[in-house]
Design a protein around this motif. Structure first.
Motif, PDB file in Angstrom:
ATOM      1  N   ASP A   1    -201.003  33.620 -65.675  1.00  0.00           N
ATOM      2  CA  ASP A   1    -200.273  32.350 -65.597  1.00  0.00           C
ATOM      3  C   ASP A   1    -199.326  32.259 -64.404  1.00  0.00           C
ATOM      4  OD1 ASP A   1    -201.465  31.164 -67.703  1.00  0.00           O
ATOM      5  OD2 ASP A   1    -199.754  31.272 -69.080  1.00  0.00           O
ATOM      6  N   ARG A   2    -198.651  33.343 -64.080  1.00  0.00           N
ATOM      7  CA  ARG A   2    -197.662  33.288 -63.004  1.00  0.00           C
ATOM      8  C   ARG A   2    -198.073  34.142 -61.809  1.00  0.00           C
ATOM      9  NH1 ARG A   2    -193.436  30.514 -64.766  1.00  0.00           N
ATOM     10  NH2 ARG A   2    -192.077  31.221 -63.097  1.00  0.00           N
ATOM     11  N   ARG A   3    -199.363  34.436 -61.710  1.00  0.00           N
ATOM     12  CA  ARG A   3    -199.842  35.270 -60.609  1.00  0.00           C
ATOM     13  C   ARG A   3    -199.551  34.606 -59.265  1.00  0.00           C
ATOM     14  NH1 ARG A   3    -202.800  39.605 -60.566  1.00  0.00           N
ATOM     15  NH2 ARG A   3    -203.868  40.231 -58.661  1.00  0.00           N
ATOM     16  N   TYR A   4    -199.712  33.280 -59.209  1.00  0.00           N
ATOM     17  CA  TYR A   4    -199.437  32.555 -57.957  1.00  0.00           C
ATOM     18  C   TYR A   4    -198.146  31.746 -58.128  1.00  0.00           C
ATOM     19  CZ  TYR A   4    -204.250  34.055 -57.682  1.00  0.00           C
ATOM     20  OH  TYR A   4    -205.396  34.831 -57.722  1.00  0.00           O
ATOM     21  N   ALA A   5    -197.213  32.316 -58.905  1.00  0.00           N
ATOM     22  CA  ALA A   5    -195.939  31.685 -59.268  1.00  0.00           C
ATOM     23  C   ALA A   5    -196.202  30.402 -60.056  1.00  0.00           C
ATOM     24  CB  ALA A   5    -195.066  31.465 -58.055  1.00  0.00           C
ATOM     25  N   VAL A   6    -195.197  29.525 -60.138  1.00  0.00           N
ATOM     26  CA  VAL A   6    -195.319  28.393 -61.054  1.00  0.00           C
ATOM     27  C   VAL A   6    -196.498  27.518 -60.636  1.00  0.00           C
ATOM     28  CG1 VAL A   6    -193.640  26.954 -59.812  1.00  0.00           C
ATOM     29  CG2 VAL A   6    -194.045  26.582 -62.260  1.00  0.00           C
ATOM     30  N   ALA A   7    -197.318  27.132 -61.626  1.00  0.00           N
ATOM     31  CA  ALA A   7    -198.524  26.375 -61.326  1.00  0.00           C
ATOM     32  C   ALA A   7    -198.663  25.157 -62.243  1.00  0.00           C
ATOM     33  CB  ALA A   7    -199.751  27.267 -61.480  1.00  0.00           C
ATOM     34  N   ASP A   8    -197.819  25.088 -63.248  1.00  0.00           N
ATOM     35  CA  ASP A   8    -197.921  24.018 -64.236  1.00  0.00           C
ATOM     36  C   ASP A   8    -196.799  22.999 -63.989  1.00  0.00           C
ATOM     37  OD1 ASP A   8    -197.149  22.599 -66.676  1.00  0.00           O
ATOM     38  OD2 ASP A   8    -198.678  23.807 -67.669  1.00  0.00           O
ATOM     39  N   PRO A   9    -197.170  21.707 -63.768  1.00  0.00           N
ATOM     40  CA  PRO A   9    -196.131  20.721 -63.431  1.00  0.00           C
ATOM     41  C   PRO A   9    -195.039  20.594 -64.506  1.00  0.00           C
ATOM     42  CG  PRO A   9    -198.297  19.654 -63.699  1.00  0.00           C
ATOM     43  CD  PRO A   9    -198.530  21.131 -63.776  1.00  0.00           C
TER      44      PRO A   9
ATOM     45  N   ALA B   1    -192.157  19.823 -56.395  1.00  0.00           N
ATOM     46  CA  ALA B   1    -192.864  19.530 -55.135  1.00  0.00           C
ATOM     47  C   ALA B   1    -193.891  20.620 -54.846  1.00  0.00           C
ATOM     48  CB  ALA B   1    -191.863  19.427 -53.985  1.00  0.00           C
ATOM     49  N   ASP B   2    -193.524  21.865 -55.113  1.00  0.00           N
ATOM     50  CA  ASP B   2    -194.398  23.016 -54.891  1.00  0.00           C
ATOM     51  C   ASP B   2    -195.697  22.873 -55.692  1.00  0.00           C
ATOM     52  OD1 ASP B   2    -195.617  25.534 -54.976  1.00  0.00           O
ATOM     53  OD2 ASP B   2    -193.741  26.638 -55.132  1.00  0.00           O
ATOM     54  N   VAL B   3    -195.566  22.608 -56.993  1.00  0.00           N
ATOM     55  CA  VAL B   3    -196.769  22.488 -57.829  1.00  0.00           C
ATOM     56  C   VAL B   3    -197.613  21.300 -57.383  1.00  0.00           C
ATOM     57  CG1 VAL B   3    -197.629  22.083 -60.165  1.00  0.00           C
ATOM     58  CG2 VAL B   3    -195.725  23.667 -59.797  1.00  0.00           C
ATOM     59  N   ALA B   4    -196.954  20.189 -57.013  1.00  0.00           N
ATOM     60  CA  ALA B   4    -197.703  19.021 -56.532  1.00  0.00           C
ATOM     61  C   ALA B   4    -198.477  19.389 -55.258  1.00  0.00           C
ATOM     62  CB  ALA B   4    -196.750  17.852 -56.266  1.00  0.00           C
ATOM     63  N   CYS B   5    -197.845  20.158 -54.365  1.00  0.00           N
ATOM     64  CA  CYS B   5    -198.531  20.564 -53.134  1.00  0.00           C
ATOM     65  C   CYS B   5    -199.643  21.570 -53.425  1.00  0.00           C
ATOM     66  CB  CYS B   5    -197.532  21.149 -52.125  1.00  0.00           C
ATOM     67  SG  CYS B   5    -196.489  19.879 -51.359  1.00  0.00           S
TER      68      CYS B   5
END
Lengths: 140, 309
Positions: free
Chosen positions: B112-120, B258-262
């Motif tokens: 879940d957090r392998r690529y850091a936060v990924a869920d909006p 913004a990070d997750v959106a990108c």
């Protein structure tokens, strides 16, 4: 009730204790952050093979930034964050999981109970660590 | 509150597995959850099963079902050991073993957090911080008296080994871990370290891969448009401003959203995880014999635990 639920229920009853422990440093004899690797601690070392200066942690850390290697061994005074080469887990049951990134993110190295190892993913790239049950490997 | 968070996390993470076809899991969760947890679960979106990321090295980790078999065997061993050392059966609990649903949620949430936060939604609520979870280890130690801990882990809560005679090394939990290990511990550790080395090499190879670097550049440009200056996603996660507090502030949350959106608009995680999976497969092939020997040790462990009961 299943064991983990009982555990959770028991935790609810000890929230006050947790708050007190969080608010004050541990008073026990095996004190963390004292440079000695003692029971129930995760110890991170500046060099491979559990050598050089170390820092001992009792509780999970979401970011190693505030901590430095202790004592007079090689690396003493260097920040722990992104500078650990090896680790020893002195807890008999819980696995210590060392993460590449802050806040328990990125890939991780597991240090099984009562074991020591050189870090892999997180060799000189250690940002945080958490304790995990073994079955299932649920981290707090 | 702490308990609810733990249960909520388990329920939330268990759902994709439930959707994927484990009919028993939702009933198990619903029956065992407190009312509060069930209400929380109802309010959370169901994560589609296809969004659960798997990587080739997962084949060399225990599945949820295997994990649960080992947990049941270890738990039975601990209960027998502790009561035979005179601990009252009721004082054995809590023990740090989970239900089948909890094993399933742990396996599903592995990356879940392998690529850091990924869920909006997680980003909007917690920024880069993980959703609040209980410190499982603190709970365990604080729920037991020193006399109980001496039997269960062979040490008191301050970490001092017990002086009491007749207690196995590491207490009953230590004895149970050895009893369910079957394979030679050195061989198991060597296998774990090989898996770790393959994972590490694949992770670092992916970070240097041109496709991943292009994806980072696209993500970075997207972030710049939103007013944030980071060269790579993990720089945003590791921004020192976030980690002086246990909870996210407004600036952190805005950045994480913004990070997750990108990540979504640039397809970053799909590219990154595919490249990493490719490197894992290549490295697995190069150490196939050793890895398969390690997998055989895990299989033997599970099979011994299944028949021991």
């Amino acid at each position: 009730m299943t064991p983990i639920r009982r555990l959770a229920a028991a935790a609810a009853a000890t929230i006050l204790t947790s708050v007190l422990v969080t608010g004050a440093s541990a008073t026990a004899s095996a004190v963390e952050h004292d440079g000695g690797c003692q029971g129930l601690e995760l110890c991170l070392y500046y060099n491979s093979g559990q050598s050089g200066a170390l820092h001992d942690f009792r509780y999970r850390v979401s970011d190693f930034a505030p901590y430095r290697f202790l004592g007079s061994g090689k690396g003493a005074g260097t920040p722990v964050k992104n500078n650990a080469a090896s680790a020893a887990n002195r807890d008999g049951y819980f696995t210590a999981r060392v993460y590449f990134n802050s806040g328990y993110a990125g890939p991780a190295d597991d240090v099984p109970p009562l074991s020591a190892r050189n870090l892999g993913d997180t060799y000189n790239d250690n940002a945080s660590f958490n304790w995990c049950h073994q079955q299932p490997l649920v981290c707090g | 509150m702490t308990a609810r968070v733990l249960v909520r996390t388990a329920v939330l993470l268990a759902l994709p597995i439930a959707v994927a076809g484990c009919a028993a899991a939702p009933a198990d969760v619903a029956v065992e959850s407190s009312g509060g947890a069930a209400a929380v679960a109802g309010a959370e979106p169901v994560r589609p099963a296809e969004t659960v990321l798997t990587l080739p090295l997962d084949a060399y980790a225990l599945t949820a079902a295997e994990d649960h078999v080992l947990a049941r065997a270890a738990e039975a061993h601990v209960r027998h050991c502790a009561t035979s050392l005179g601990l009252d059966a009721a004082a054995v609990d809590p023990l740090p073993f989970g239900t089948a649903a909890e094993s399933a949620s742990a396996a599903a949430g592995r990356h879940d957090r392998r690529y850091a936060v990924a869920d909006p939604e997680v980003a909007a609520a917690h920024g880069y911080h993980p959703p609040s979870t209980t410190d499982v280890r603190r709970e365990f130690y604080e729920a037991h008296t020193d006399a109980e801990l001496a039997i269960l882990v062979g040490a008191t809560a301050d970490g001092v080994p017990t002086a009491r005679e007749g207690i196995p090394d590491g207490g009953c939990l230590g004895a149970a871990a050895r009893a369910t290990a079957v394979a030679d511990e050195a061989a198991l550790r060597a296998g774990q370290e090989l898996v770790s080395a393959v994972q590490s090499d694949a992770w670092h190879a992916a970070l240097a891969n041109p496709r991943v670097l292009d994806a980072f550049a696209a993500w970075s440009a997207c972030m710049a448009e939103a007013g944030y200056d980071y060269a790579a996603p993990m720089d945003a996660n590791d921004d020192p401003r976030w980690w002086t507090s246990d909870v996210a502030g407004p600036e952190e949350i805005a950045t994480a959203v913004a990070d997750v959106a990108c990540k979504e608009s640039t397809g970053l995680i799909a590219v990154w995880s595919a490249v990493e999976a490719g490197h894992q497969s290549r490295l697995i092939a190069a150490s196939r014999a050793e890895l398969d020997a390690y997998r055989a040790l895990l299989d033997a462990q599970v099979s011994a635990a299944s028949t021991a009961r």
